[in-house]
Design a protein around this motif. Sequence first.
Motif, short mmCIF file in Angstrom:
data_model
loop_
_atom_site.label_atom_id
_atom_site.label_comp_id
_atom_site.label_asym_id
_atom_site.label_seq_id
_atom_site.Cartn_x
_atom_site.Cartn_y
_atom_site.Cartn_z
N ALA A 1 0.82 -1.22 0.00
CA ALA A 1 0.00 0.00 0.00
C ALA A 1 0.85 1.26 0.00
CB ALA A 1 -0.93 0.01 1.21
N MET A 2 2.10 1.15 0.49
CA MET A 2 2.99 2.31 0.53
C MET A 2 3.45 2.73 -0.85
SD MET A 2 5.51 1.53 3.74
CE MET A 2 6.57 2.89 3.21
N PHE A 3 3.58 1.76 -1.76
CA PHE A 3 4.26 2.10 -3.01
C PHE A 3 3.53 1.69 -4.27
CE2 PHE A 3 6.01 -2.01 -1.55
CZ PHE A 3 5.68 -2.81 -2.61
N ALA A 4 2.40 0.98 -4.14
CA ALA A 4 1.82 0.46 -5.37
C ALA A 4 0.32 0.55 -5.48
CB ALA A 4 2.24 -1.01 -5.52
N ALA A 5 -0.39 0.76 -4.38
CA ALA A 5 -1.84 0.59 -4.41
C ALA A 5 -2.56 1.67 -5.22
CB ALA A 5 -2.37 0.55 -2.99
N ASP A 6 -2.26 2.93 -4.96
CA ASP A 6 -2.98 4.01 -5.64
C ASP A 6 -2.20 4.45 -6.88
OD1 ASP A 6 -4.54 6.09 -6.42
OD2 ASP A 6 -4.38 7.24 -4.56
N ARG A 7 -2.43 3.77 -7.97
CA ARG A 7 -1.63 4.00 -9.18
C ARG A 7 -1.89 5.35 -9.82
NH1 ARG A 7 1.74 -0.57 -9.03
NH2 ARG A 7 2.27 -0.19 -11.21
N LEU A 8 -3.05 5.93 -9.56
CA LEU A 8 -3.40 7.20 -10.20
C LEU A 8 -3.17 8.41 -9.30
CD1 LEU A 8 -6.63 6.10 -12.09
CD2 LEU A 8 -4.35 6.49 -13.06
N GLN B 1 3.51 19.64 -16.75
CA GLN B 1 2.95 19.11 -18.00
C GLN B 1 1.82 18.16 -17.66
OE1 GLN B 1 5.76 17.42 -20.81
NE2 GLN B 1 4.19 16.10 -21.70
N ALA B 2 0.78 18.17 -18.45
CA ALA B 2 -0.38 17.30 -18.22
C ALA B 2 -0.39 16.16 -19.24
CB ALA B 2 -1.68 18.09 -18.31
N LEU B 3 -0.78 14.99 -18.76
CA LEU B 3 -1.05 13.84 -19.62
C LEU B 3 -2.40 13.25 -19.22
CD1 LEU B 3 2.36 11.88 -19.60
CD2 LEU B 3 1.43 13.21 -21.49
N LYS B 4 -3.14 12.79 -20.20
CA LYS B 4 -4.44 12.18 -19.91
C LYS B 4 -4.22 10.69 -19.65
CE LYS B 4 -7.82 13.93 -22.17
NZ LYS B 4 -8.42 14.73 -21.08
N THR B 5 -4.58 10.23 -18.46
CA THR B 5 -4.41 8.83 -18.09
C THR B 5 -5.58 8.00 -18.60
OG1 THR B 5 -5.33 9.45 -15.94
CG2 THR B 5 -2.95 9.27 -16.08
N HIS C 1 -1.09 15.74 -13.69
CA HIS C 1 -0.08 16.78 -13.86
C HIS C 1 1.26 16.31 -13.32
CE1 HIS C 1 -3.10 19.80 -15.07
NE2 HIS C 1 -3.89 19.05 -14.31
N TYR C 2 2.31 16.56 -14.07
CA TYR C 2 3.64 16.05 -13.78
C TYR C 2 4.64 17.20 -13.74
CZ TYR C 2 1.32 11.78 -15.35
OH TYR C 2 0.44 10.74 -15.51
N ILE C 3 5.71 17.00 -12.96
CA ILE C 3 6.81 17.97 -12.92
C ILE C 3 7.83 17.55 -13.96
CG2 ILE C 3 8.54 19.11 -11.49
CD1 ILE C 3 5.61 19.51 -10.60
N THR C 4 8.18 18.43 -14.86
CA THR C 4 9.12 18.10 -15.93
C THR C 4 10.55 18.07 -15.40
OG1 THR C 4 9.22 20.43 -16.57
CG2 THR C 4 7.64 19.04 -17.73
N GLN C 5 11.45 17.52 -16.21
CA GLN C 5 12.85 17.43 -15.81
C GLN C 5 13.47 18.83 -15.75
OE1 GLN C 5 15.09 15.42 -14.72
NE2 GLN C 5 13.87 13.54 -14.72
N ALA D 1 6.41 10.93 -22.00
CA ALA D 1 5.75 10.24 -23.10
C ALA D 1 4.54 9.44 -22.64
CB ALA D 1 6.73 9.30 -23.80
N ARG D 2 4.55 9.01 -21.37
CA ARG D 2 3.49 8.11 -20.95
C ARG D 2 3.30 8.19 -19.44
NH1 ARG D 2 1.69 3.07 -19.66
NH2 ARG D 2 0.24 2.09 -21.12
N TRP D 3 2.05 8.03 -19.01
CA TRP D 3 1.72 8.01 -17.59
C TRP D 3 2.33 6.78 -16.92
CZ3 TRP D 3 -1.54 7.64 -21.76
CH2 TRP D 3 -2.03 6.36 -22.05
N ALA D 4 2.32 6.76 -15.60
CA ALA D 4 2.82 5.61 -14.85
C ALA D 4 1.97 4.39 -15.15
CB ALA D 4 2.81 5.91 -13.36
N PRO D 5 2.58 3.21 -15.19
CA PRO D 5 1.84 2.01 -15.63
C PRO D 5 0.91 1.46 -14.58
CG PRO D 5 4.05 1.42 -14.93
CD PRO D 5 3.99 2.93 -14.88
N GLY D 6 -0.11 0.75 -15.04
CA GLY D 6 -0.94 -0.03 -14.13
C GLY D 6 -0.13 -1.20 -13.58
N TRP D 7 -0.62 -1.78 -12.52
CA TRP D 7 0.08 -2.87 -11.84
C TRP D 7 0.22 -4.07 -12.78
CZ3 TRP D 7 -1.31 -3.51 -6.01
CH2 TRP D 7 -0.25 -4.14 -5.34
#
Length: 398
Positions: A52-59, A338-342, A349-353, A365-371
């Motif tokens: 739950a600390m690192f993987a549960a809430d993917r969005l 920067q915004a990406l549609k999941t 919304h993401y913080i750019t490099q 290029a892409r949102w964080a992946p699903g589990w």
Amino acid sequence: MPKICAAAALSRFRVLDLSRVRAGPTCVRMLADFGADVIRIEPPPGIDPNEAMFAADRLSGDFQNLNRNKRSLTLNLKTPDGLAVFKRLVKDADVVVENWRPDVKHRLGVDYEALAAINPRIILASISGFGQDGPYAKRPGFDQIVQGMGGLMSVTGLPHQGPVRAGLAVADSSTGLYAAVGILIALLEREQSGRGQWLHASLLHTQIAMMDFQAARYLNEGDVPVQVGNDHPTSSPMGLFEAFDGYVNLGASGEGNWKRFCESLDMPQWSSDPEFETEKLRVKNRNRLNHEIQQKFAERPVAHWVDTLNAAGVPCGPVYTVPQMFEDAQVRHLQVEQALKTPDGVDRHYITQPVRLARTPGTLARWAPGWGEHTDELLAEVGFDAAAVAQLHEKGVV
């Protein structure tokens, strides 16, 4: 989708990311944003009691920001079949990143010597709280614990307030960045030697390194750093002053800035005052100087002082809340967000490099992946046919 290429700079490298929480994902995000093929390897649901600390809430915003531009493979490394899959991935990988307790990789049989026997070019980056050996090696390391042990909390906050943690994960984030630099150095060295190597970074060592001039002052001059609030330990005038509608951050250290500061405020008597003649004297007589500056600043609004002092070349700025920060004209110009549609149809919304390369910039290029979203395609890439993949699912390996 065989590969997520965020950018061209590191697209020839494959990174196996076994890390969790913040320091490791921060390290790997740097590589992913510049095009490395990052495979986030995580246990199938229900295996790790701390998931739950690192993987549960993917969005969630935090998970998305940390893990964008990666693919996800679920893999139970505690099973022989899971370990075999991982070792097959290692054959064609360039980097493995982990932040387990130091003994875990040896117990699983994925320490550097074991990985190098499979792929002599592999680079293993190990991130830990306190180092890979020594009396505290097996301790769990959290950012706040290390902020305390690394000296940061002793110098943060108002005088005599007692220890105060910094308002962000200084040890975690900086350790991730140091580890990323180490990986890039190892990749460059490998071009000459043809060999990989093991590198490790600890939160404790990194936090002490981040103490920088504070630690160096103590080691060389015996000057013990203490809490000085918004003042600077060795320079004056520097700090926070209250205008009549908000706070002003002032950085008028150094003789040139000091003279311009006095001129821009039309206070020539300050520059000729014997108690303010040198930086050391201004630090010694800081209370009186700050009191006089405060009286002057209270006369006008923040915008007046920010414009006046910056026009004179004196560092000065407002103090923003987070929402105000994102509304600032320069922040918008820098395209920090920067915004990406999941897949759920919501803009995240993401913080750019913050480091910009003119020809091969980092990109989102892409949102964080699903589990485990890319489990089947990644298994296919390393030679598993559909029947073998189905069998791994049935066994609970993936």
